[in-house]
Design a protein around this motif. Structure first.
Motif, PDB file in Angstrom:
ATOM      1  N   THR A 186     -38.824 -31.836 -69.781  1.00  0.00           N
ATOM      2  CA  THR A 186     -39.282 -31.397 -71.102  1.00  0.00           C
ATOM      3  C   THR A 186     -40.803 -31.371 -71.173  1.00  0.00           C
ATOM      4  O   THR A 186     -41.408 -30.398 -71.631  1.00  0.00           O
ATOM      5  N   ARG A 187     -41.412 -32.451 -70.679  1.00  0.00           N
ATOM      6  CA  ARG A 187     -42.878 -32.492 -70.739  1.00  0.00           C
ATOM      7  C   ARG A 187     -43.492 -31.454 -69.805  1.00  0.00           C
ATOM      8  O   ARG A 187     -44.529 -30.859 -70.115  1.00  0.00           O
ATOM      9  N   ILE A 188     -42.845 -31.226 -68.670  1.00  0.00           N
ATOM     10  CA  ILE A 188     -43.328 -30.173 -67.770  1.00  0.00           C
ATOM     11  C   ILE A 188     -43.317 -28.826 -68.479  1.00  0.00           C
ATOM     12  O   ILE A 188     -44.282 -28.054 -68.404  1.00  0.00           O
ATOM     13  N   GLN A 212     -47.216 -25.214 -55.357  1.00  0.00           N
ATOM     14  CA  GLN A 212     -47.454 -24.804 -53.966  1.00  0.00           C
ATOM     15  C   GLN A 212     -46.664 -25.685 -53.013  1.00  0.00           C
ATOM     16  O   GLN A 212     -46.006 -25.195 -52.099  1.00  0.00           O
ATOM     17  N   HIS A 213     -46.741 -26.969 -53.272  1.00  0.00           N
ATOM     18  CA  HIS A 213     -46.026 -27.930 -52.426  1.00  0.00           C
ATOM     19  C   HIS A 213     -44.543 -27.608 -52.385  1.00  0.00           C
ATOM     20  O   HIS A 213     -43.913 -27.623 -51.321  1.00  0.00           O
ATOM     21  N   LEU A 214     -43.979 -27.318 -53.543  1.00  0.00           N
ATOM     22  CA  LEU A 214     -42.538 -27.070 -53.616  1.00  0.00           C
ATOM     23  C   LEU A 214     -42.167 -25.741 -52.964  1.00  0.00           C
ATOM     24  O   LEU A 214     -41.139 -25.631 -52.303  1.00  0.00           O
ATOM     25  N   ARG A 245     -34.348 -25.264 -63.752  1.00  0.00           N
ATOM     26  CA  ARG A 245     -34.325 -25.876 -62.411  1.00  0.00           C
ATOM     27  C   ARG A 245     -35.734 -26.036 -61.840  1.00  0.00           C
ATOM     28  O   ARG A 245     -36.004 -27.002 -61.133  1.00  0.00           O
ATOM     29  N   SER A 246     -36.615 -25.089 -62.150  1.00  0.00           N
ATOM     30  CA  SER A 246     -37.994 -25.250 -61.687  1.00  0.00           C
ATOM     31  C   SER A 246     -38.639 -26.450 -62.353  1.00  0.00           C
ATOM     32  O   SER A 246     -39.305 -27.261 -61.685  1.00  0.00           O
ATOM     33  N   ALA A 247     -38.448 -26.562 -63.659  1.00  0.00           N
ATOM     34  CA  ALA A 247     -39.027 -27.690 -64.387  1.00  0.00           C
ATOM     35  C   ALA A 247     -38.482 -29.001 -63.835  1.00  0.00           C
ATOM     36  O   ALA A 247     -39.223 -29.973 -63.670  1.00  0.00           O
ATOM     37  N   VAL A 248     -37.198 -29.015 -63.522  1.00  0.00           N
ATOM     38  CA  VAL A 248     -36.583 -30.236 -62.987  1.00  0.00           C
ATOM     39  C   VAL A 248     -37.146 -30.561 -61.603  1.00  0.00           C
ATOM     40  O   VAL A 248     -37.460 -31.719 -61.312  1.00  0.00           O
ATOM     41  N   ILE A 277     -40.079 -29.757 -60.326  1.00  0.00           N
ATOM     42  CA  ILE A 277     -41.451 -30.232 -60.458  1.00  0.00           C
ATOM     43  C   ILE A 277     -41.461 -31.645 -61.017  1.00  0.00           C
ATOM     44  O   ILE A 277     -42.160 -32.524 -60.512  1.00  0.00           O
ATOM     45  N   ALA A 278     -40.642 -31.862 -62.054  1.00  0.00           N
ATOM     46  CA  ALA A 278     -40.586 -33.197 -62.670  1.00  0.00           C
ATOM     47  C   ALA A 278     -40.097 -34.232 -61.668  1.00  0.00           C
ATOM     48  O   ALA A 278     -40.591 -35.361 -61.648  1.00  0.00           O
ATOM     49  N   ASP A 279     -39.132 -33.858 -60.839  1.00  0.00           N
ATOM     50  CA  ASP A 279     -38.608 -34.806 -59.853  1.00  0.00           C
ATOM     51  C   ASP A 279     -39.695 -35.272 -58.890  1.00  0.00           C
ATOM     52  O   ASP A 279     -39.755 -36.448 -58.523  1.00  0.00           O
ATOM     53  N   LEU A 280     -40.525 -34.338 -58.484  1.00  0.00           N
ATOM     54  CA  LEU A 280     -41.607 -34.716 -57.580  1.00  0.00           C
ATOM     55  C   LEU A 280     -42.582 -35.662 -58.265  1.00  0.00           C
ATOM     56  O   LEU A 280     -42.954 -36.705 -57.714  1.00  0.00           O
ATOM     57  N   PHE A 281     -42.972 -35.311 -59.490  1.00  0.00           N
ATOM     58  CA  PHE A 281     -43.902 -36.182 -60.214  1.00  0.00           C
ATOM     59  C   PHE A 281     -43.267 -37.534 -60.514  1.00  0.00           C
ATOM     60  O   PHE A 281     -43.935 -38.566 -60.504  1.00  0.00           O
TER      61      PHE A 281
END
Lengths: 117, 117
Positions: free
Chosen positions: A43-45, A112-114, B27-30, B32-36
Motif C-alpha cells: 500500500t505504501r509503495i 532495476q534490481h528486480l 504484484r509489482s507493488a508486492v 518491491i515491498a517484499d524486497l524492502f
DNA sequence: TTAATATATGAGCAATTATTCATATGTTGA
DNA sequence: TCAACATATGAATAATTGCTCATATATTAA
C-alpha cells in the motif's frame, strides 16, 4: 546466546572481531531499518509511486488505491512522520507529495534490481 | 471503500484516473515491498552490513551480532530466499556473502538519505 | 448556526513476524 | 561407529502491524 570460545575453524577470529568493531551501531541499524520498513508494504509503495506521478489529495488517493479513507490517512500519517511525504493544505483538501527525491532514487534502483533478475 | 462520486473539488478527476491508470500493478507493488521488507529489520540490516564488510560463516555472525545461532540461521534463510545473500559450503562451515551489489547500492543511498536530514 | 465535505485519529482485531527452544541434518576426526 | 561441531528447521510465543469502525476536527456554504 551460546558460548563461542572454540571459534569455528574456517574463519580466523580476528576477522569476526574486526567486522564486529566496524559493524553499524544499534541505533543506526534501527534508523536504516525503519526507513526500509516504511517502504516494505504494498500500500505504501503504491502511495509513494502515485505521488511520484502527481501530487494528490487524500480523496483522490482513495480512488487511485481503491481503499478506505481511514486506511489511506493512517498510512499517510506514517509516511509523514518519516518525512517521506509532506502535505499542503488548500481549503478543505490536503494535498500530499513526496518530501524528498532520495526516495524516488531508491525506487528506481530497486526496480532495476528486480528487473535485472 | 466508500462512494466517491463527488470527487473533491481541489483536484480534477482526470488526474486521479490518469494516475490510477499508470499506477504499479499489485504484484509489482508486492515484489518491491517484499524486497524492502527484507531490509526493514535491524538484525537483517546488520547481517547485510557485516557481509558487505567480509564473507562470514554462521558462527562468526552469531559473534558479530551477539545473537543466537538459530535466529541468525532463520534470518539467513530468509535473505537467501530473496537472493540477497548466497552461501558457500566448506566442510562443516557455511560461508555467507552478499549475492548482489544492488543491495549495497541501496544501502549507500539510504545512509546518504538519513545523513542528509 | 447547521449541514455537508475532507481529513485525522483512537480502539480493536486479525494477520504477520522475530525470536527461542528443541531437535534434526550433515560433516569431521578419533 | 561414536562424539563433537556447524548449521538448519519446525513449533510456539510475544510483539508488531495494517485495516476497519466509529468518531473527532476543520473548513466551507447556505
Amino acid at each position: 546466546m551460546e558460548k563461542c570460545d572454540p571459534v569455528c575453524e574456517g574463519t580466523s577470529p580476528e576477522i569476526a572481531d574486526q567486522v564486529k568493531a566496524e559493524l553499524l551501531e544499534d541505533r543506526s541499524a534501527v534508523s536504516i531499518a525503519d526507513l526500509f520498513k516504511a517502504l516494505g508494504d504494498p500500500t505504501r509503495i503504491k502511495i509513494i509511486h502515485a505521488l511520484s506521478l502527481h501530487e494528490l489529495c487524500v480523496h483522490d488517493l482513495t480512488i487511485v488505491l481503491g481503499m478506505g479513507q481511514s486506511a489511506v490517512s493512517h498510512q499517510l500519517r506514517y509516511l509523514r512522520n518519516l518525512r517521506i511525504v509532506k502535505r499542503r493544505k488548500e481549503g478543505k483538501t490536503v494535498y500530499y507529495s513526496l518530501d524528498d527525491n532520495h526516495i524516488e532514487q531508491l525506487f528506481v534502483l530497486t526496480r532495476q534490481h528486480l528487473e535485472h533478475d
